[in-house]
Design a protein around this motif. Structure first.
Motif, PDB file in Angstrom:
ATOM      1  N   LEU A 123      17.555  64.463  51.434  1.00 26.81           N
ATOM      2  CA  LEU A 123      17.954  64.320  49.846  1.00 26.81           C
ATOM      3  C   LEU A 123      16.992  65.171  48.873  1.00 26.81           C
ATOM      4  O   LEU A 123      17.701  65.796  47.926  1.00 26.81           O
ATOM      5  CB  LEU A 123      17.736  62.855  49.319  1.00 26.81           C
ATOM      6  CG  LEU A 123      18.543  61.913  49.958  1.00 26.81           C
ATOM      7  CD1 LEU A 123      18.584  60.522  49.849  1.00 26.81           C
ATOM      8  CD2 LEU A 123      20.013  62.321  49.345  1.00 26.81           C
ATOM      9  N   LYS A 124      15.840  65.285  49.331  1.00 21.57           N
ATOM     10  CA  LYS A 124      14.983  66.283  48.470  1.00 21.57           C
ATOM     11  C   LYS A 124      15.532  67.742  48.584  1.00 21.57           C
ATOM     12  O   LYS A 124      15.646  68.404  47.517  1.00 21.57           O
ATOM     13  CB  LYS A 124      13.420  66.338  49.014  1.00 21.57           C
ATOM     14  CG  LYS A 124      13.081  65.180  48.412  1.00 21.57           C
ATOM     15  CD  LYS A 124      11.543  65.091  48.629  1.00 21.57           C
ATOM     16  CE  LYS A 124      10.842  63.832  48.436  1.00 21.57           C
ATOM     17  NZ  LYS A 124       9.334  63.639  48.545  1.00 21.57           N
ATOM     18  N   GLN A 159      18.753  67.961  46.317  1.00 16.82           N
ATOM     19  CA  GLN A 159      18.088  68.049  44.896  1.00 16.82           C
ATOM     20  C   GLN A 159      17.849  69.455  44.725  1.00 16.82           C
ATOM     21  O   GLN A 159      18.172  70.101  43.469  1.00 16.82           O
ATOM     22  CB  GLN A 159      17.109  67.162  44.730  1.00 16.82           C
ATOM     23  CG  GLN A 159      16.704  67.163  43.230  1.00 16.82           C
ATOM     24  CD  GLN A 159      15.529  66.399  42.834  1.00 16.82           C
ATOM     25  OE1 GLN A 159      14.663  65.674  43.990  1.00 16.82           O
ATOM     26  NE2 GLN A 159      15.409  66.053  41.655  1.00 16.82           N
ATOM     27  N   ALA A 160      16.936  70.288  45.368  1.00 14.07           N
ATOM     28  CA  ALA A 160      16.759  71.418  45.234  1.00 14.07           C
ATOM     29  C   ALA A 160      17.908  72.271  45.134  1.00 14.07           C
ATOM     30  O   ALA A 160      17.828  73.238  44.351  1.00 14.07           O
ATOM     31  CB  ALA A 160      15.702  71.974  46.216  1.00 14.07           C
ATOM     32  N   SER A 161      18.882  72.325  46.058  1.00 17.47           N
ATOM     33  CA  SER A 161      20.121  73.055  45.988  1.00 17.47           C
ATOM     34  C   SER A 161      20.907  72.686  44.734  1.00 17.47           C
ATOM     35  O   SER A 161      21.474  73.580  44.364  1.00 17.47           O
ATOM     36  CB  SER A 161      21.148  72.598  47.350  1.00 17.47           C
ATOM     37  OG  SER A 161      20.352  73.055  48.433  1.00 17.47           O
ATOM     38  N   ALA A 162      20.777  71.558  44.372  1.00 17.54           N
ATOM     39  CA  ALA A 162      21.762  71.230  43.205  1.00 17.54           C
ATOM     40  C   ALA A 162      21.099  71.918  41.895  1.00 17.54           C
ATOM     41  O   ALA A 162      21.982  72.130  41.281  1.00 17.54           O
ATOM     42  CB  ALA A 162      21.528  69.386  43.128  1.00 17.54           C
ATOM     43  N   PRO A 196      28.227  64.466  51.595  1.00 18.07           N
ATOM     44  CA  PRO A 196      28.134  64.209  52.959  1.00 18.07           C
ATOM     45  C   PRO A 196      26.870  63.241  53.122  1.00 18.07           C
ATOM     46  O   PRO A 196      26.617  62.372  54.022  1.00 18.07           O
ATOM     47  CB  PRO A 196      27.698  65.635  53.560  1.00 18.07           C
ATOM     48  CG  PRO A 196      28.410  66.488  52.682  1.00 18.07           C
ATOM     49  CD  PRO A 196      28.087  65.851  51.223  1.00 18.07           C
ATOM     50  N   LEU A 197      25.776  63.291  52.318  1.00 21.70           N
ATOM     51  CA  LEU A 197      24.664  62.387  52.264  1.00 21.70           C
ATOM     52  C   LEU A 197      25.043  60.757  51.690  1.00 21.70           C
ATOM     53  O   LEU A 197      24.375  60.044  52.346  1.00 21.70           O
ATOM     54  CB  LEU A 197      23.484  63.076  51.547  1.00 21.70           C
ATOM     55  CG  LEU A 197      22.898  64.127  52.538  1.00 21.70           C
ATOM     56  CD1 LEU A 197      21.988  64.846  51.935  1.00 21.70           C
ATOM     57  CD2 LEU A 197      22.547  63.840  53.993  1.00 21.70           C
ATOM     58  N   SER A 228      16.519  61.574  38.198  1.00 24.67           N
ATOM     59  CA  SER A 228      15.662  62.342  39.149  1.00 24.67           C
ATOM     60  C   SER A 228      16.080  61.727  40.417  1.00 24.67           C
ATOM     61  O   SER A 228      16.079  60.396  40.440  1.00 24.67           O
ATOM     62  CB  SER A 228      14.102  62.324  38.989  1.00 24.67           C
ATOM     63  OG  SER A 228      13.580  62.759  39.999  1.00 24.67           O
ATOM     64  N   PHE A 229      16.660  62.606  41.518  1.00 24.50           N
ATOM     65  CA  PHE A 229      16.805  61.993  42.669  1.00 24.50           C
ATOM     66  C   PHE A 229      15.844  61.313  43.357  1.00 24.50           C
ATOM     67  O   PHE A 229      15.911  60.232  43.818  1.00 24.50           O
ATOM     68  CB  PHE A 229      17.243  63.054  43.656  1.00 24.50           C
ATOM     69  CG  PHE A 229      18.774  63.401  43.360  1.00 24.50           C
ATOM     70  CD1 PHE A 229      19.746  62.673  43.472  1.00 24.50           C
ATOM     71  CD2 PHE A 229      18.948  64.872  42.993  1.00 24.50           C
ATOM     72  CE1 PHE A 229      20.996  63.147  43.389  1.00 24.50           C
ATOM     73  CE2 PHE A 229      20.027  65.271  42.624  1.00 24.50           C
ATOM     74  CZ  PHE A 229      21.125  64.428  42.790  1.00 24.50           C
ATOM     75  N   GLU A 230      14.671  61.897  43.044  1.00 23.91           N
ATOM     76  CA  GLU A 230      13.352  61.270  43.638  1.00 23.91           C
ATOM     77  C   GLU A 230      13.012  59.827  43.302  1.00 23.91           C
ATOM     78  O   GLU A 230      12.361  59.002  43.803  1.00 23.91           O
ATOM     79  CB  GLU A 230      12.028  62.006  43.333  1.00 23.91           C
ATOM     80  CG  GLU A 230      12.270  63.501  44.147  1.00 23.91           C
ATOM     81  CD  GLU A 230      11.038  64.333  43.752  1.00 23.91           C
ATOM     82  OE1 GLU A 230      10.269  64.105  43.007  1.00 23.91           O
ATOM     83  OE2 GLU A 230      11.127  65.362  44.283  1.00 23.91           O
ATOM     84  N   SER A 231      13.614  59.405  41.985  1.00 25.89           N
ATOM     85  CA  SER A 231      13.281  57.976  41.458  1.00 25.89           C
ATOM     86  C   SER A 231      14.126  57.164  42.575  1.00 25.89           C
ATOM     87  O   SER A 231      13.697  55.773  42.474  1.00 25.89           O
ATOM     88  CB  SER A 231      13.658  57.844  40.117  1.00 25.89           C
ATOM     89  OG  SER A 231      15.178  58.104  39.846  1.00 25.89           O
TER      90      SER A 231
END
Length: 125
Positions: free
Chosen positions: A24-25, A28-31, A98-99, A114-117
């Motif tokens: 997922l991280k 997020q970087a790709s996004a 996909p994820l 933020s995805f990380e949250s």
């Protein structure tokens, strides 16, 4: 079930969670790198937007000032922003699907999301 077996299962579960978190991280970087460019049919206006629809660039063909009135130019810019934003939204959804297949994308991509949250912190058993 023996205590050692419980620990092995727990270790395996933690490993899987950590792998999914890392995926997922990376997503997020790709996004953050996504962008889309839309160009008007006449080729006079091109607009590039980022992953949240923020305008990154607007380019004009030098002939634009002889061909379009100010109101036509304005309408063309707005139209290309809309097209590019829709395109980058589709790319974002394709990247994430996909994820996280049932994720409510529209709810997540608000300001300051933020995805990380949403992710568990990597840990060990």
């Amino acid at each position: 079930m023996a205590s050692n077996e419980h620990w092995r299962l727990l270790e395996q579960l933690v490993q899987e969670v950590n792998q999914q978190t890392e995926q997922l991280k990376q997503m997020q970087a790709s996004a953050k790198e996504l962008s889309a460019t839309a160009t008007s049919q006449d080729g006079m206006v091109s607009v590039t937007v980022g992953p949240r629809g923020e305008v990154r660039a607007i380019e004009f063909d030098p002939r634009i000032y002889r061909k379009l009135s100010p109101s036509e130019l304005s309408a063309s810019i707005v139209e290309q922003i809309r097209h590019a934003t829709l395109q980058v939204s589709r790319e974002m959804k394709e990247l994430m699907e996909p994820l996280v297949p049932n994720l409510p994308f529209e709810d997540l991509f608000g300001e300051e999301t933020s995805f990380e949250s949403f992710l568990p912190q990597p840990g060990t058993p």
